[in-house]
Enzyme design. Structure first.
Site, PDB file in Angstrom:
ATOM      1  N   GLU A 121       2.597   5.101  -4.027  1.00 16.28           N
ATOM      2  CA  GLU A 121       2.586   6.052  -5.176  1.00 16.28           C
ATOM      3  C   GLU A 121       3.928   6.769  -5.313  1.00 16.28           C
ATOM      4  O   GLU A 121       4.211   7.205  -6.419  1.00 16.28           O
ATOM      5  CB  GLU A 121       1.441   7.055  -4.997  1.00 16.28           C
ATOM      6  CG  GLU A 121       0.068   6.434  -5.118  1.00 16.28           C
ATOM      7  CD  GLU A 121      -0.281   5.502  -3.965  1.00 16.28           C
ATOM      8  OE1 GLU A 121       0.192   5.776  -2.844  1.00 16.28           O
ATOM      9  OE2 GLU A 121      -0.976   4.511  -4.178  1.00 16.28           O
ATOM     10  N   ASP A 141       0.838  -1.201   0.000  1.00 14.69           N
ATOM     11  CA  ASP A 141       0.000   0.000   0.000  1.00 14.69           C
ATOM     12  C   ASP A 141       0.877   1.257   0.000  1.00 14.69           C
ATOM     13  O   ASP A 141       2.093   1.183   0.171  1.00 14.69           O
ATOM     14  CB  ASP A 141      -0.903  -0.043   1.250  1.00 14.69           C
ATOM     15  CG  ASP A 141      -1.989   1.018   1.192  1.00 14.69           C
ATOM     16  OD1 ASP A 141      -2.326   1.475   0.088  1.00 14.69           O
ATOM     17  OD2 ASP A 141      -2.501   1.393   2.267  1.00 14.69           O
ATOM     18  N   ASP A 156      -9.000   3.811  -2.382  1.00 11.45           N
ATOM     19  CA  ASP A 156      -9.971   4.262  -1.368  1.00 11.45           C
ATOM     20  C   ASP A 156     -11.254   4.781  -1.990  1.00 11.45           C
ATOM     21  O   ASP A 156     -11.498   5.989  -2.080  1.00 11.45           O
ATOM     22  CB  ASP A 156      -9.314   5.317  -0.479  1.00 11.45           C
ATOM     23  CG  ASP A 156      -8.149   4.727   0.290  1.00 11.45           C
ATOM     24  OD1 ASP A 156      -8.014   3.479   0.314  1.00 11.45           O
ATOM     25  OD2 ASP A 156      -7.366   5.501   0.878  1.00 11.45           O
TER      26      ASP A 156
HETATM   27  C1  GLC Z   1      -4.806   3.321   2.719  1.00 11.49           C
HETATM   28  C2  GLC Z   1      -5.313   2.115   1.932  1.00 11.49           C
HETATM   29  C3  GLC Z   1      -6.426   1.454   2.703  1.00 11.49           C
HETATM   30  C4  GLC Z   1      -5.906   1.042   4.079  1.00 11.49           C
HETATM   31  C5  GLC Z   1      -5.379   2.266   4.815  1.00 11.49           C
HETATM   32  C6  GLC Z   1      -4.726   1.892   6.142  1.00 11.49           C
HETATM   33  O1  GLC Z   1      -5.778   4.283   2.774  1.00 11.49           O
HETATM   34  O2  GLC Z   1      -5.734   2.478   0.656  1.00 11.49           O
HETATM   35  O3  GLC Z   1      -6.912   0.330   2.010  1.00 11.49           O
HETATM   36  O4  GLC Z   1      -6.927   0.457   4.822  1.00 11.49           O
HETATM   37  O5  GLC Z   1      -4.413   2.928   4.023  1.00 11.49           O
HETATM   38  O6  GLC Z   1      -3.672   1.039   5.948  1.00 11.49           O
END
Ligand code: GLC
Length: 783
Positions: free
Chosen positions: A414, A411, A486
């Site tokens: 980017e 995650d 998200d």
């Molecule tokens: C980011 C991710 C989401 C995750 C959050 C906490 O927003 O896109 O899916 O739950 O981080 O890790």
């Protein structure tokens, strides 16, 4: 002296200012010299250098640079050596002509312009005659002729309609929480699109990782379209295969395909940001089993870590190995999240090792860059370096793999930091590979996924890891699945999500999904049900919610809805043989699982119509029509001349027409094309269960012969790469009214002992059962 200096500076500024203010574009110019090189031809132009190279008969690469070519690199493509043959043919006047076995490249020399034709002399794409390739400072653009009926699909994860015509898009991988329905850019850069006009198709992959732009006739009076980037070469590939499928095949021959995923990753995945202790995770797993709700995966979001330090566990998980052992016994796997931000903290081994090993991105001068993310002040791995990717990958063994984790969710890559934008001058790489964030940002997610996949594949010693990423660049499909970040709990977002998945699919990424129910917000039970019932037809089937929103485990919507949810989950598990076979097809040809209709019905204008653009095929034969949670009637379009059957009722519809059909919450509009073969299995609670040992072949009567490639393997290892697989062609013959299971190929024994034919649209609908032999089996279907 001071006065002199003052005047000197003033004159300098006066001289400099108008030149900065009046920067004009520069053009590539005329061909000055032509040289034959390996795989193609090189040109010296009056203001630039160009190369045209053949990779195969239908793949041509065009490189244009202001400076002489030195090295050649790509984040997306592993092997850049041109393997095709480009033959010079005698041209006429100012035009030079080159040919592959399937394409003709016409180079207009004064000025330098390229047009590409197929073997029937039909124009596929051409430089716009007055503009061609030009620069504005370092920003490079290629202007192309726009045809009056031209449509564009692709570009991966982009909002908006599936036909990109008339719109402008940018690629600059961005953390985009709760993105708007028309937000751009999002998390990913897939600079690949397919154009179609005059009943021809072609593809373009612009392999440049800088901030890039695609303008499909927006703002230019529909006279031309163009694409370009803030820096780097004009470096693009034109694919001239005769169908969308063959263009995807050529694109994925270059950028790679998704290997067979672990079967367990295709089961239902339960996730939530906020699960924060061992007992809670075990209770959730147990509840799935008690309530007979099929599922395979429990996902651990950031709370499992100690202070958000990657590769650590918080003391709320005192016995991770024990927890995973219990999960395994219940048939569950675990996926853990991992972010690139590494907490700056003395004594934290990963941080200390990263510093010692020189693994972090730096400011010019060598100081490691610091940005703020979940753990606070963080350094970020320099994934452009092989040594850093190896270091990163090796960290998974002790922290996760040895404890039983086989799934890794990448995650914030980017990469994201609070405040959004990193300074562009941050540096990556060493020596001649040194470069700034400017050219690396769009590829950072891809490189993190690569490091994670390669490290965990090695660490798992022969078992398949599941890797999921948020950010990506072309080629990510070799390493990882991708989800759409998200999203929001609204009907519009759900429909948009299907368009995103379909667009990612046509852009080479088959393993995709979205947060079911929406990450941010509280879906109504109706919205959750609808979303779940449509998402069972998407490769990644994951329920995920943000911290602070209502809990959303499937049993929390009341007994009445739990039953409906159970039926949806069961259907997903019944469809796994079909989904797994679709993954096999994808691993061979790049064909996605969720297929936007222009893939099969490219020249049917209806499929681009806003009313029908959310529809998609789920593998061969199944057509899914996404509808909102408040709709009870849907307007659906059934393409082709074949008949279609409603999946839930077998009601017959003639193809080539639109229909208003009922779509109550428990019955999303899904259709099966006549002549289809859909392999299914009995309900199981997870992918490790064997079920009743029967392969159910659903056959839908139709007028066309059809062949389906059925595929199985152990679902866990890479032994299928040698010969441990079970593959057989299943042929439907509508004239003889037979189904033939061709002899088995490969060395794996099917988990099914019997095959049962379930007939749809035939006179006799009684299911017939047969023992499953390895040799050819011909079965009569009656009338
Ligand atoms: C980011 C991710 C989401 C995750 C959050 C906490 O927003 O896109 O899916 O739950 O981080 O890790």
């Amino acid at each position: 002296m001071k006065r002199f200096l003052f005047f000197a500076i003033a004159i300098f500024i006066i001289q400099k200012a108008p030149c900065q203010m009046n920067r004009l574009s520069e053009q590539a110019g005329n061909v000055v010299k032509e040289t034959t090189i390996d795989g193609g031809v090189e040109f010296k132009l009056s203001n630039a250098y160009a190369r045209i190279l053949a990779y195969n008969a239908t793949t041509i690469r065009i490189r244009v640079s202001k400076t002489a070519f030195t090295d050649d690199r790509s984040f997306a493509i592993d092997n850049l050596k041109p393997t095709g043959v480009l033959q010079a043919i005698k041209g006429a006047g100012n035009d030079n002509i080159y040919k592959t076995d399937s394409l003709m490249v016409r180079v207009h020399t004064h000025p330098f312009r390229i047009s590409i034709y197929n073997n029937n002399n039909q124009l596929l794409c051409a430089d716009e005659s007055t503009l061609g390739i030009s620069w504005f400072g370092n920003q490079v653009s290629c202007y192309k002729q726009l045809n009056s009926d031209e449509k564009f699909i692709g570009l991966g994860e982009k909002t908006g309609g599936i036909n990109r015509r008339g719109n402008f898009y940018q690629n600059w991988n961005t953390d985009a929480p709760a993105y708007a329905n028309n937000a751009d850019p999002l998390y990913a850069t897939i600079p690949f699109f397919i154009g179609t006009h005059d009943r021809v198709v072609y593809g373009v992959f612009f392999d440049n990782s800088h901030k890039s732009y695609f303008n499909f006739g927006g703002g230019a009076d529909e006279e031309l379209f163009h694409f370009g980037a803030d820096d780097g070469e004009m470096n693009y590939y034109v694919f001239g295969g005769s169908s969308v499928a063959s263009i995807i095949k050529d694109y994925t021959t270059l950028t790679g395909r998704t290997p067979m995923p672990p079967l367990w990753s295709l089961g239902f995945q339960q996730s939530r940001w906020g699960y924060d202790n061992q007992e809670q995770l075990l209770t959730i797993a147990k509840t799935f089993r008690e309530k007979k709700l099929p599922a395979d995966v429990i996902v651990s979001d950031i709370n499992y870590m100690d202070d958000y330090k990657v590769f650590t566990w918080s003391n709320k998980y005192p016995d991770v190995k024990g927890m995973l052992g219990q999960m395994k016994q219940m048939g569950f796997d675990m996926v853990t999240i991992i972010d690139p931000g590494i907490k700056v903290e003395k004594g934290y081994t990963v941080y200390e090792d990263g510093l010692t090993g020189n693994h972090f991105a730096k400011y010019p001068g060598g100081k490691p860059y610091i940005g703020h993310v979940w753990p606070g002040r963080c350094h970020f791995p320099d994934f452009t370096k092989i040594s850093t990717r190896e270091w990163w990958g090796n960290n998974f063994k002790e922290a996760y793999i040895n404890r039983g984790v086989r799934g890794f969710w990448n995650d914030m890559n980017e990469p994201a930091a609070w405040g959004r934008e990193f300074p562009n001058l941050i540096e990556f790489g060493e020596g001649k590979d040194r470069q700034t964030l400017y050219g690396v940002k769009n590829a950072y997610g891809l490189l993190m996924a690569k490091a994670t996949y390669e490290g965990t594949r090695k660490g798992l010693g022969g078992q398949r890891p599941f890797v999921l990423t948020r950010a990506s660049y072309s080629g990510v499909q070799k390493y990882s699945a991708q989800w759409t970040g998200d999203n929001v709990s609204t009907d519009e977002h759900m429909l948009l999500g299907f368009r995103l998945l379909n667009s990612m699919g046509v852009s080479g990424i088959p393993f995709t999904g979205m947060d079911i129910g929406g990450f941010m917000g509280n879906p109504t039970p109706e919205l959750f049900l609808r979303w779940l019932s449509l998402s069972l037809y998407s490769p990644l089937f994951r329920n995920h919610t943000a911290y602070g929103y209502n809990y959303r485990e499937p049993w929390l919507f009341g007994e009445y809805n739990t039953e409906k949810i159970r039926a949806i989950l069961e259907k997903r598990y019944q469809l796994l043989p079909h989904l797994y076979s679709a993954f096999y097809q994808s691993s061979q040809s790049g064909m996605p699982i969720n297929r936007m209709l222009p893939i099969d019905y490219t020249y049917d204008d209806y499929v681009y119509n806003a009313k029908y653009e959310n529809q998609f095929m789920f593998g061969d034969g199944l057509l899914v029509c996404p509808v909102t949670s408040t709709q009870t009637v849907a307007d659906v379009y059934l393409p082709s001349k074949e008949n279609w059957y409603r999946l839930s009722s077998d009601k017959l519809y003639a193809g080539g027409s639109s229909y208003f059909v009922e779509c109550p919450l428990e019955d999303a509009p899904v259709f099966v094309k006549g002549s289809s073969i859909i392999p299914m299995q009995s309900t199981v609670q997870n992918t490790k269960e064997k079920g009743d040992g029967i392969l159910y072949l659903h056959i839908y009567k139709g007028s066309q012969p059809n062949t389906y490639t059925y595929y199985e393997d152990d679902g866990e290892t890479y032994q299928y790469e040698t010969d441990s697989y079970y593959r057989r062609a299943i042929a439907y013959n509508p004239t003889a009214n037979t189904i033939t299971l061709k002899a088995k190929e490969g060395n794996y024994a099917s988990k099914f002992a019997k095959v049962k034919l379930v007939l749809h649209g035939f006179e006799s609908n009684t299911a017939k059962e047969y023992g499953l032999n390895d040799g050819e089996m011909v079965m009569d279907l009656g009338k």
